[in-house]
Design a protein around this motif. Structure first.
Motif, short mmCIF file in Angstrom:
data_model
loop_
_atom_site.label_atom_id
_atom_site.label_comp_id
_atom_site.label_asym_id
_atom_site.label_seq_id
_atom_site.Cartn_x
_atom_site.Cartn_y
_atom_site.Cartn_z
N HIS A 1 -2.28 17.15 -6.97
CA HIS A 1 -2.74 15.86 -6.46
C HIS A 1 -1.71 15.24 -5.50
CE1 HIS A 1 -4.49 11.86 -6.53
NE2 HIS A 1 -3.40 11.35 -7.07
N LYS A 2 -0.45 15.62 -5.73
CA LYS A 2 0.58 14.95 -4.95
C LYS A 2 1.84 15.80 -4.88
CE LYS A 2 3.19 10.63 -5.04
NZ LYS A 2 3.35 9.32 -5.71
N VAL A 3 2.48 15.78 -3.71
CA VAL A 3 3.78 16.45 -3.56
C VAL A 3 4.71 15.50 -2.82
CG1 VAL A 3 3.38 17.55 -1.30
CG2 VAL A 3 4.89 18.65 -2.96
N GLY A 4 6.01 15.66 -3.03
CA GLY A 4 6.94 14.79 -2.32
C GLY A 4 8.35 15.29 -2.41
N ILE A 5 9.21 14.66 -1.63
CA ILE A 5 10.62 15.05 -1.63
C ILE A 5 11.51 13.83 -1.79
CG2 ILE A 5 10.74 14.93 0.91
CD1 ILE A 5 12.83 17.29 0.57
N LEU A 6 12.59 14.01 -2.55
CA LEU A 6 13.63 12.98 -2.65
C LEU A 6 14.91 13.55 -2.05
CD1 LEU A 6 12.03 12.67 -5.69
CD2 LEU A 6 13.79 10.94 -5.84
N LEU A 7 15.62 12.74 -1.28
CA LEU A 7 16.95 13.10 -0.81
C LEU A 7 17.93 12.21 -1.56
CD1 LEU A 7 16.25 13.12 3.06
CD2 LEU A 7 15.88 14.96 1.40
N HIS A 8 18.91 12.81 -2.24
CA HIS A 8 19.88 11.99 -2.97
C HIS A 8 21.27 12.09 -2.37
CE1 HIS A 8 17.17 13.16 -6.38
NE2 HIS A 8 17.33 14.35 -5.85
N ASP A 9 22.18 11.35 -3.00
CA ASP A 9 23.59 11.36 -2.62
C ASP A 9 23.76 11.12 -1.12
OD1 ASP A 9 23.91 12.05 -5.24
OD2 ASP A 9 24.35 14.16 -4.88
N LEU A 10 23.06 10.12 -0.62
CA LEU A 10 23.16 9.86 0.82
C LEU A 10 24.53 9.28 1.16
CD1 LEU A 10 19.66 8.30 1.58
CD2 LEU A 10 20.34 10.67 1.27
N VAL A 11 25.05 9.74 2.29
CA VAL A 11 26.32 9.19 2.77
C VAL A 11 26.18 8.85 4.24
CG1 VAL A 11 27.91 10.28 1.16
CG2 VAL A 11 27.09 11.57 3.13
N SER A 12 26.93 7.83 4.66
CA SER A 12 26.92 7.48 6.08
C SER A 12 27.67 8.53 6.86
CB SER A 12 27.61 6.13 6.28
OG SER A 12 26.81 5.13 5.73
N VAL A 13 27.13 8.86 8.03
CA VAL A 13 27.74 9.91 8.85
C VAL A 13 29.19 9.58 9.15
CG1 VAL A 13 27.67 10.98 11.12
CG2 VAL A 13 25.56 10.63 9.85
N LYS A 14 29.48 8.29 9.37
CA LYS A 14 30.84 7.91 9.76
C LYS A 14 31.86 8.14 8.64
CE LYS A 14 30.45 2.94 8.79
NZ LYS A 14 29.11 2.83 8.20
N ASN A 15 31.37 8.28 7.40
CA ASN A 15 32.29 8.49 6.28
C ASN A 15 32.54 9.96 5.96
OD1 ASN A 15 32.47 5.77 6.00
ND2 ASN A 15 30.86 5.65 4.46
#
Length: 420
Positions: free
Chosen positions: A338-352
DNA sequence: TCTGGGGTCCTAGGACCC
DNA sequence: TCTGGGGTCCTAGGACCC
């Protein structure tokens, strides 16, 4: 003093601004797949249409022409939200964008009279420049500001602005408020509170915070303190960027084959990665989830999520390939998905992110050159201009959206036309 | 017939360390 | 009868918000 500024009937208002024939009419906005009601105009509320009801249950109103319906149009709402927020940020110090239709602002240091004056000015300016009406509540804490905001909507004589709350009358206001209407308290907690004889906001405010912490949680204890005027929830600064990001949607019809689900997932990955680019972030872990429809009791149920790690990246091709591999692990045939999806975790700012020595002249540098090109094209011409081949082909996953209004403010071909 | 999507924070419990 | 204890880190899941 903290203010909360809240757009009235936001989605419905956005529709009405560009379709004047909808003004003053009962109107509801539907969820993805046109499944249920997620927003109502004031007139629809009066008609007795409840939040969250399934579309089928309001059919009778639609048939005899008493109710207008629209599919949700997030391109329009997101753009209108941005316009409102820009005005708030121009006129007020320390604005925290809290949701698509709400923002907090810190008004400390101003006299009560000045605050009242400022709020009315903000309210008029937002309405004049965008057509959106807002309500403003101001008090010592975020939780109390929410209470004031509620009052500003219920008492027409306040003209949409409620500042501070007089001491004596305050207990009466809280006494009339059910615990489930307090910000941060939902159905479950409210039910449990009832068991202890706590039936309204005044009871809760007068409970022992330490006892509350023991019986419930530190979260609810903070709510008690906030109701007493002791601030526990600070404004969040815009530098603190988001930590995870997700994109997924229910299909227009049940899908049984991996080959049907793949293009949907690729599409969602593309959407998610575009947002990653927009906020200059990278990810190092993903989760793919896949569900059957839990409301269909007579079919075999399956709900699975599988995670994987990857070297810090914002590379669309790598993330798409990884997501597809993870989907293969998650998929099992014999179910109606019925449904599929994606999570992206541990996001960091490119500048860091420090540049690694090993990256120079390596594959990863080549890939970032390629990504730059894709980024530029898609930012300029739209999110899906350059897309992975795996997102094309079978399109059975696409959601129903029968009553969508045009993207009046974000698409050249759909701009409103004015005849003189 | 039809049942949203995108977030945050907290807690409990297991693994592991010394 | 005894089979440590305290700390940290990670993950899954719950509750909430709009």
């Amino acid at each position: 003093m903290i203010a909360i500024i809240d757009c009235n009937n936001f989605y419905a208002s956005c529709e009405q601004i560009f379709q004047p024939k909808l003004v003053g009419k009962p109107l509801v906005v539907l969820s993805n797949n046109d499944g249920n009601v997620i927003a109502r105009s004031g007139e629809a509320k009066k008609l007795g249409v409840e939040m969250g009801v399934v579309t089928g249950s309001i059919r009778k109103f639609v048939k005899n022409n008493k109710l207008q319906i629209r599919s949700s149009n997030y391109a329009l709402y997101g753009d209108m939200s941005g316009r409102v927020m820009e005005i708030l940020e121009l006129l007020l110090p320390n604005v925290e964008r809290y949701s698509i239709d709400e923002a907090f602002a810190d008004l400390s240091g101003l006299s009560r009279e000045r605050v009242v004056e400022l709020c009315h000015f903000v309210r008029n300016r937002v309405e004049r420049n965008t057509g959106i009406q807002v309500s403003i509540g101001v008090a010592k804490t975020k939780t109390l500001a929410k209470v004031a905001n509620r009052l500003s909507k219920r008492k027409p004589e306040l003209e949409g602005v409620c500042v501070g709350i007089e001491h004596e009358s305050f207990s009466n206001i809280l006494e009339k408020m059910e615990t489930k209407d307090i910000w941060g308290i939902g159905r479950k907690i409210s039910k449990k509170l009832t068991k202890f004889g706590i039936h309204n906001a005044k009871h809760l405010r007068d409970s022992d915070p330490l006892w509350i912490k023991k019986q419930f949680s530190v979260v609810l204890m903070r709510t008690v303190l906030e109701l007493r005027g002791e601030s526990c929830l600070d404004l969040e600064s815009p530098e603190e960027s988001r930590k995870s990001l997700m994109c997924g949607r229910a299909f227009g019809k049940p899908l049984k084959e991996l080959g049907d689900i793949r293009p949907a997932l690729t599409h969602f990955v593309q959407n998610a990665v575009s947002r990653l680019w927009k906020y200059n972030q990278k990810t190092s872990a993903i989760t793919v989830y896949l569900y059957t429809n839990r409301f269909r009791k007579n079919i075999a149920q399956r709900s699975v999520s599988v995670s994987a790690e990857i070297e810090v990246t914002d590379d669309l091709i790598k993330l798409t390939a990884l997501a597809q591999r993870v989907l293969e692990q998650a998929f099992k045939s014999g179910f109606e998905y019925h449904k599929v999806g994606i999570l992206l975790h541990d996001l960091v700012s490119v500048k860091n992110i420090p540049t690694s020595l090993f990256e120079m002249g390596s594959d990863s540098q080549k890939s970032s050159e390629l990504m730059k090109v894709v980024k530029n094209i898609n930012t300029k011409f739209g999110r899906y201009t350059v897309t992975s081949a795996s997102s094309t082909g079978r399109s059975g996953w696409k959601a129903r959206s029968k009553f969508r209004s045009p993207a009046f403010t974000t698409c050249w071909n759909e701009l409103p036309v004015v005849y003189a």
